[in-house]
Motif scaffolding. Structure first.
Motif, mmCIF file in Angstrom:
data_model
loop_
_atom_site.group_PDB
_atom_site.id
_atom_site.type_symbol
_atom_site.label_atom_id
_atom_site.label_comp_id
_atom_site.label_asym_id
_atom_site.label_seq_id
_atom_site.Cartn_x
_atom_site.Cartn_y
_atom_site.Cartn_z
ATOM 1 N N THR A 97 11.842 14.895 25.188
ATOM 2 C CA THR A 97 11.514 13.731 25.093
ATOM 3 C C THR A 97 12.954 12.518 24.776
ATOM 4 O OG1 THR A 97 10.761 11.746 23.476
ATOM 5 C CG2 THR A 97 11.672 13.580 22.477
ATOM 6 N N ASN A 98 13.215 11.467 25.097
ATOM 7 C CA ASN A 98 14.165 10.836 25.097
ATOM 8 C C ASN A 98 14.401 10.220 23.724
ATOM 9 O OD1 ASN A 98 14.094 10.863 27.845
ATOM 10 N ND2 ASN A 98 14.443 8.846 28.189
ATOM 11 N N PHE A 99 15.542 9.464 23.393
ATOM 12 C CA PHE A 99 15.816 8.900 21.965
ATOM 13 C C PHE A 99 15.082 7.684 21.878
ATOM 14 C CE2 PHE A 99 18.766 11.844 23.179
ATOM 15 C CZ PHE A 99 18.775 12.884 21.844
ATOM 16 N N HIS A 100 14.463 7.198 20.876
ATOM 17 C CA HIS A 100 13.461 6.184 20.625
ATOM 18 C C HIS A 100 13.998 4.961 19.746
ATOM 19 C CE1 HIS A 100 10.705 8.534 22.898
ATOM 20 N NE2 HIS A 100 10.923 9.420 22.049
ATOM 21 N N GLN A 101 13.789 3.976 19.920
ATOM 22 C CA GLN A 101 13.869 2.696 19.092
ATOM 23 C C GLN A 101 13.935 2.961 17.543
ATOM 24 O OE1 GLN A 101 11.351 0.001 21.254
ATOM 25 N NE2 GLN A 101 13.146 -1.413 20.922
ATOM 26 N N PRO A 102 14.677 2.235 16.848
ATOM 27 C CA PRO A 102 14.379 2.396 15.220
ATOM 28 C C PRO A 102 13.112 1.913 15.005
ATOM 29 C CG PRO A 102 16.548 1.347 15.999
ATOM 30 C CD PRO A 102 15.819 1.629 17.040
ATOM 31 N N LYS A 103 12.389 2.287 13.884
ATOM 32 C CA LYS A 103 11.164 1.424 13.428
ATOM 33 C C LYS A 103 9.901 1.583 14.390
ATOM 34 C CE LYS A 103 11.936 -2.016 10.832
ATOM 35 N NZ LYS A 103 12.687 -3.195 9.824
ATOM 36 N N SER A 104 9.982 2.588 15.172
ATOM 37 C CA SER A 104 9.084 2.649 16.203
ATOM 38 C C SER A 104 7.844 3.907 15.994
ATOM 39 C CB SER A 104 9.414 2.929 17.686
ATOM 40 O OG SER A 104 10.221 4.127 17.598
ATOM 41 N N THR A 105 6.681 3.568 16.415
ATOM 42 C CA THR A 105 5.845 4.855 16.393
ATOM 43 C C THR A 105 6.158 5.943 17.110
ATOM 44 O OG1 THR A 105 4.405 3.997 18.042
ATOM 45 C CG2 THR A 105 3.907 3.392 15.924
ATOM 46 N N HIS A 141 1.949 28.047 23.650
ATOM 47 C CA HIS A 141 3.133 28.051 24.468
ATOM 48 C C HIS A 141 3.175 26.742 25.406
ATOM 49 C CE1 HIS A 141 3.474 32.450 24.050
ATOM 50 N NE2 HIS A 141 2.133 32.450 24.261
ATOM 51 N N ILE A 142 2.596 25.523 24.678
ATOM 52 C CA ILE A 142 2.581 24.325 25.773
ATOM 53 C C ILE A 142 4.022 23.653 25.159
ATOM 54 C CG2 ILE A 142 1.179 22.155 25.705
ATOM 55 C CD1 ILE A 142 -0.105 24.894 26.637
ATOM 56 N N VAL A 143 4.686 23.124 26.162
ATOM 57 C CA VAL A 143 5.771 22.119 26.035
ATOM 58 C C VAL A 143 5.287 20.770 26.920
ATOM 59 C CG1 VAL A 143 8.153 21.697 26.783
ATOM 60 C CG2 VAL A 143 7.471 23.936 25.771
ATOM 61 N N ALA A 144 5.233 19.802 26.136
ATOM 62 C CA ALA A 144 4.838 18.432 26.535
ATOM 63 C C ALA A 144 5.968 17.652 26.855
ATOM 64 C CB ALA A 144 4.020 17.727 25.550
ATOM 65 N N VAL A 145 5.796 17.132 28.403
ATOM 66 C CA VAL A 145 7.230 16.255 28.722
ATOM 67 C C VAL A 145 6.646 14.825 28.256
ATOM 68 C CG1 VAL A 145 8.269 15.193 30.574
ATOM 69 C CG2 VAL A 145 7.716 17.800 30.555
ATOM 70 N N GLY A 146 7.353 14.382 27.298
ATOM 71 C CA GLY A 146 7.189 12.801 26.883
ATOM 72 C C GLY A 146 6.143 12.708 25.771
ATOM 73 N N THR A 147 6.284 11.720 25.050
ATOM 74 C CA THR A 147 5.259 11.378 23.795
ATOM 75 C C THR A 147 3.945 11.258 24.254
ATOM 76 O OG1 THR A 147 6.161 8.980 23.777
ATOM 77 C CG2 THR A 147 7.324 10.675 22.181
ATOM 78 N N LEU A 169 17.143 5.289 24.575
ATOM 79 C CA LEU A 169 15.860 4.661 25.010
ATOM 80 C C LEU A 169 15.801 4.825 26.582
ATOM 81 C CD1 LEU A 169 16.258 1.126 23.257
ATOM 82 C CD2 LEU A 169 15.684 3.420 22.622
ATOM 83 N N SER A 170 14.979 4.095 27.066
ATOM 84 C CA SER A 170 14.297 4.672 28.422
ATOM 85 C C SER A 170 15.204 4.933 29.450
ATOM 86 C CB SER A 170 13.571 3.479 29.033
ATOM 87 O OG SER A 170 12.574 2.833 28.471
ATOM 88 N N TYR A 171 16.200 4.599 29.747
ATOM 89 C CA TYR A 171 17.120 5.126 30.777
ATOM 90 C C TYR A 171 18.239 6.017 30.228
ATOM 91 C CZ TYR A 171 15.657 2.459 34.852
ATOM 92 O OH TYR A 171 14.991 1.834 35.959
ATOM 93 N N GLY A 172 18.015 6.421 29.013
ATOM 94 C CA GLY A 172 19.116 7.261 28.399
ATOM 95 C C GLY A 172 19.025 8.511 28.445
ATOM 96 N N ASP A 173 19.606 9.562 27.640
ATOM 97 C CA ASP A 173 19.565 10.911 27.519
ATOM 98 C C ASP A 173 18.282 11.484 27.077
ATOM 99 O OD1 ASP A 173 22.207 11.267 28.942
ATOM 100 O OD2 ASP A 173 23.030 10.694 26.934
ATOM 101 N N SER A 174 18.210 12.974 27.136
ATOM 102 C CA SER A 174 16.931 13.624 26.840
ATOM 103 C C SER A 174 17.191 14.496 25.577
ATOM 104 C CB SER A 174 16.503 14.237 28.166
ATOM 105 O OG SER A 174 15.353 14.699 27.909
ATOM 106 N N SER A 175 16.286 15.117 25.208
ATOM 107 C CA SER A 175 16.151 16.204 24.463
ATOM 108 C C SER A 175 14.982 17.065 24.426
ATOM 109 C CB SER A 175 16.066 15.385 22.663
ATOM 110 O OG SER A 175 14.705 15.010 22.589
ATOM 111 N N LEU A 176 15.106 18.252 24.116
ATOM 112 C CA LEU A 176 14.362 19.434 24.033
ATOM 113 C C LEU A 176 14.234 19.955 22.667
ATOM 114 C CD1 LEU A 176 12.293 21.465 25.473
ATOM 115 C CD2 LEU A 176 14.334 22.960 25.572
ATOM 116 N N LEU A 177 12.929 19.666 22.133
ATOM 117 C CA LEU A 177 12.674 20.036 20.736
ATOM 118 C C LEU A 177 11.523 20.913 20.703
ATOM 119 C CD1 LEU A 177 11.786 16.260 19.492
ATOM 120 C CD2 LEU A 177 14.071 17.413 19.568
ATOM 121 N N LEU A 178 12.104 22.132 19.987
ATOM 122 C CA LEU A 178 11.358 23.382 19.643
ATOM 123 C C LEU A 178 11.137 23.646 18.306
ATOM 124 C CD1 LEU A 178 13.173 25.648 22.418
ATOM 125 C CD2 LEU A 178 10.870 24.226 22.749
#
Length: 405
Positions: A360-368, A269-275, A396-405
């Motif tokens: 999590t937010n939306f990340h850069q292309p070709k990023s880890t 039941h663990i939901v992590a905020v952020g990578t 990116l950093s100041y952008g929108d968010s997502s909830l991935l389940l």
């Protein structure tokens, strides 16, 4: 070793990101950002302030409580050339809490902008603090290739934390292509940030407001905090053709015993905020694996190496067994907190041991970071990112968010 993961081509994680889709500033209200929902392969959207309507009801939500430091220090040479000294991690004392309390002298591992022009034995600048003029000196002690060991000296009576607050600049991400503004001092920190040490914000947490946190509590969701100090390496693009050639940065982590117990009680039941929270939680499993083989391991021995998860022998315990190894270790050494570091890379082929949901937010292309998302959604990241690009999501950093389940 699962060499298939190492052979992943980073070009497969490229996508077109127009500059106008990168949010240069946050929205006036943090929790009014858009929220992309990914559940059972289906994509939809909502507003972040309604996130509690979509979290699975027994969720334990885990936050990274790190605080961004004003890590950029600017010095002027007599010739007028400007040298930037960017504090990356503590060297002496080699402890975040202690280094901010030091008075008079400390050493950091730093990046230096315009390093070739720094010819003097030391650089100095004057700062006004509490009505006094304080002189801050920076001396190059040693070079380690791209980074340097820098000794800072200043008039006693002030802590290094006070020096940074007085003279340091908050390092906003380079891709914003703008200078740090006064507003960033507030907006580039999470509302729950406490422990100083990061040089970049754990940006998934930027959407949370006191109201959303109160809503979590009111609806009976459990909350826990841990600390991972985000390093500048988080922005380091993968330059090698395959990820085998990319060296992950090492980041300091600190997790309380009570948090590990709570995670163990709520596995599934663990939901992590952020990578950053994901990497810390998943690293706990491999720290447990190390302790199962080496009960006398030191905090240095426990550092999770980049490719450790991909060696078959390192996946032999259940998550509960691995966490119990850490609790036993802490008990044996009468410690309340696990302190070590992680270099873990989470990429397709990785088996998640602890985390069941990610904010999590939306990340850069070709990023880890994009590799981590792909691993979590079993390769379906393009579906998510195509939707976000087609529906005016901010990136990116100041952008929108997502909830991935």
């Amino acid at each position: 070793m699962n060499t298939k993961t190492q052979q992943i081509s980073i070009e497969d994680f490229n996508y077109p990101l127009p500059d106008e889709r990168i949010a240069k500033f946050p929205l006036p209200k943090r929790d009014e950002s858009k929220l992309l929902l990914y559940r059972n392969g289906e994509v939809s959207e909502s507003i972040f302030k309604h996130i509690t309507d979509y979290l699975p009801k027994d969720s334990l939500v885990v936050f990274n409580n790190t605080r961004v430091i004003q890590a950029r220090l600017l010095f002027q040479r007599l010739t007028g050339a400007q040298i930037e000294v960017f504090c990356l991690e503590p060297a002496e004392p080699h402890d975040y809490e202690l280094i901010f309390q030091t008075t008079g002298e400390c050493c950091w591992i730093c990046l230096i902008g315009n390093a070739k022009k720094w010819k003097e034995a030391y650089l100095s600048r004057e700062i006004q603090m509490d009505g006094k003029t304080v002189t801050l000196r920076a001396e190059k002690v040693e070079s380690y290739g791209e980074t340097f060991r820098i000794r800072f000296l200043w008039d006693e009576g002030f802590s290094f934390a006070e020096v940074l607050d007085a003279v340091g600049e908050l390092p906003i991400p380079p891709y914003l292509h703008r200078k740090t503004e006064e507003s960033d001092l507030k907006t580039y920190q999470t509302v729950y940030s406490k422990i100083k040490g990061s040089v970049a914000a754990p940006t998934a947490g930027l959407h949370f407001t006191p109201e959303v946190l109160a809503d979590l509590d009111a609806k009976g969701f459990q909350r826990e905090e841990l600390t991972l100090h985000v390093g500048a390496g988080t922005f380091k693009p993968v330059k090698s053709e395959t990820i085998e050639g990319h060296e992950m940065h090492t980041e300091y982590i600190s997790v309380r015993r009570s948090t590990i117990e709570r995670v163990m009680q709520n596995l599934g039941h663990i939901v992590a905020v952020g990578t950053t929270s994901v990497r810390t939680l998943e690293s706990l499993y491999y720290i447990g694996i190390t302790l199962a083989s080496y009960p006398e391991a030191t905090s240095t021995d426990m550092i999770v190496k980049q490719w450790m998860p991909y060696e078959e022998a390192n996946n032999r315990l259940t998550a509960a067994e691995a966490l119990q190894q850490i609790l036993d270790y802490l008990d044996k050494h009468q410690l309340n907190t696990l302190v070590t570091a992680t270099q873990i890379i989470i990429a397709p082929g990785y088996e998640f041991k602890i985390v069941k949901g990610i904010v999590t937010n939306f990340h850069q292309p070709k990023s880890t970071l994009l590799l981590l998302i792909s691993a979590f959604v079993k390769g379906d990241w393009k579906n998510i990112y195509d939707y976000a690009l087609a529906h005016e999501f901010r990136f990116l950093s100041y952008g929108d968010s997502s909830l991935l389940l």
